[in-house]
Motif scaffolding. Structure first.
Motif, PDB file in Angstrom:
ATOM      1  N   ALA A 137       0.838  -1.203   0.000  1.00 28.55           N
ATOM      2  CA  ALA A 137       0.000   0.000   0.000  1.00 28.55           C
ATOM      3  C   ALA A 137       0.873   1.253   0.000  1.00 28.55           C
ATOM      4  O   ALA A 137       0.610   2.197  -0.753  1.00 28.55           O
ATOM      5  N   GLN A 164       2.368   1.747  -3.451  1.00 24.69           N
ATOM      6  CA  GLN A 164       1.386   2.253  -4.415  1.00 24.69           C
ATOM      7  C   GLN A 164       1.088   3.723  -4.157  1.00 24.69           C
ATOM      8  O   GLN A 164       0.960   4.511  -5.096  1.00 24.69           O
ATOM      9  N   ALA A 165       0.979   4.105  -2.890  1.00 25.00           N
ATOM     10  CA  ALA A 165       0.728   5.509  -2.550  1.00 25.00           C
ATOM     11  C   ALA A 165       1.893   6.376  -3.025  1.00 25.00           C
ATOM     12  O   ALA A 165       1.675   7.446  -3.614  1.00 25.00           O
ATOM     13  N   LEU A 174       1.694   6.712  -6.798  1.00 24.78           N
ATOM     14  CA  LEU A 174       0.600   7.615  -7.160  1.00 24.78           C
ATOM     15  C   LEU A 174       1.021   9.066  -6.965  1.00 24.78           C
ATOM     16  O   LEU A 174       0.806   9.911  -7.844  1.00 24.78           O
ATOM     17  N   ILE A 224      -4.376   9.898   0.233  1.00 29.44           N
ATOM     18  CA  ILE A 224      -3.553   8.910  -0.468  1.00 29.44           C
ATOM     19  C   ILE A 224      -2.631   8.198   0.508  1.00 29.44           C
ATOM     20  O   ILE A 224      -2.569   6.966   0.521  1.00 29.44           O
ATOM     21  N   THR A 225      -1.913   8.946   1.315  1.00 29.99           N
ATOM     22  CA  THR A 225      -0.928   8.319   2.203  1.00 29.99           C
ATOM     23  C   THR A 225      -1.564   7.491   3.318  1.00 29.99           C
ATOM     24  O   THR A 225      -0.935   6.556   3.813  1.00 29.99           O
ATOM     25  N   CYS A 283      -4.376   5.728   2.926  1.00 31.85           N
ATOM     26  CA  CYS A 283      -5.132   4.614   2.352  1.00 31.85           C
ATOM     27  C   CYS A 283      -4.345   3.309   2.454  1.00 31.85           C
ATOM     28  O   CYS A 283      -3.164   3.249   2.109  1.00 31.85           O
ATOM     29  N   THR A 305      -5.202  -1.604  -1.186  1.00 34.57           N
ATOM     30  CA  THR A 305      -4.352  -1.675  -2.378  1.00 34.57           C
ATOM     31  C   THR A 305      -5.159  -1.674  -3.669  1.00 34.57           C
ATOM     32  O   THR A 305      -4.698  -1.159  -4.679  1.00 34.57           O
ATOM     33  N   LEU A 335      -6.055   1.998  -4.246  1.00 35.69           N
ATOM     34  CA  LEU A 335      -4.844   2.712  -4.661  1.00 35.69           C
ATOM     35  C   LEU A 335      -4.499   2.392  -6.109  1.00 35.69           C
ATOM     36  O   LEU A 335      -4.091   3.267  -6.870  1.00 35.69           O
ATOM     37  N   TRP A 358      -6.799   4.388  -8.330  1.00 31.59           N
ATOM     38  CA  TRP A 358      -6.363   5.786  -8.379  1.00 31.59           C
ATOM     39  C   TRP A 358      -5.113   5.930  -9.240  1.00 31.59           C
ATOM     40  O   TRP A 358      -4.988   6.880 -10.000  1.00 31.59           O
TER      41      TRP A 358
END
Length: 74
Positions: A15, A18-19, A22, A41-42, A44, A47, A50, A53
């Motif tokens: 996660a 992915q953040a 992004l 975002i951070t 979340c 997965t 994310l 997004w």
């Protein structure tokens, strides 16, 4: 260390990765984020969300488009 704790750590790592990806894509594309959007975002840990997004960030022109729900967002 139990297997459950290791799995949880791996999920958190995915996660976070992915953040970070992004945030990088949005930054490179020049899409401005509010403090609240950056925190969304951070914080979340989903997965799948994310990933959605991140996919949207490739074509979005605003942060609102990245977070939008509907057919364009799958």
């Amino acid at each position: 260390m139990s297997e459950e704790i290791r799995d949880e750590g791996r999920a958190q790592g995915r996660a976070q990765g992915q953040a970070d990806s992004l945030l990088l894509v949005l930054d490179v594309r020049g899409i401005a984020l509010t403090k609240a959007a950056r925190e969304k975002i951070t914080a979340c840990t989903d997965t799948q969300l994310l990933h959605q997004w991140l996919e949207r960030s490739a074509t979005a022109t605003t942060a609102e488009e990245v977070f939008a729900k509907g057919p364009q967002g799958h």
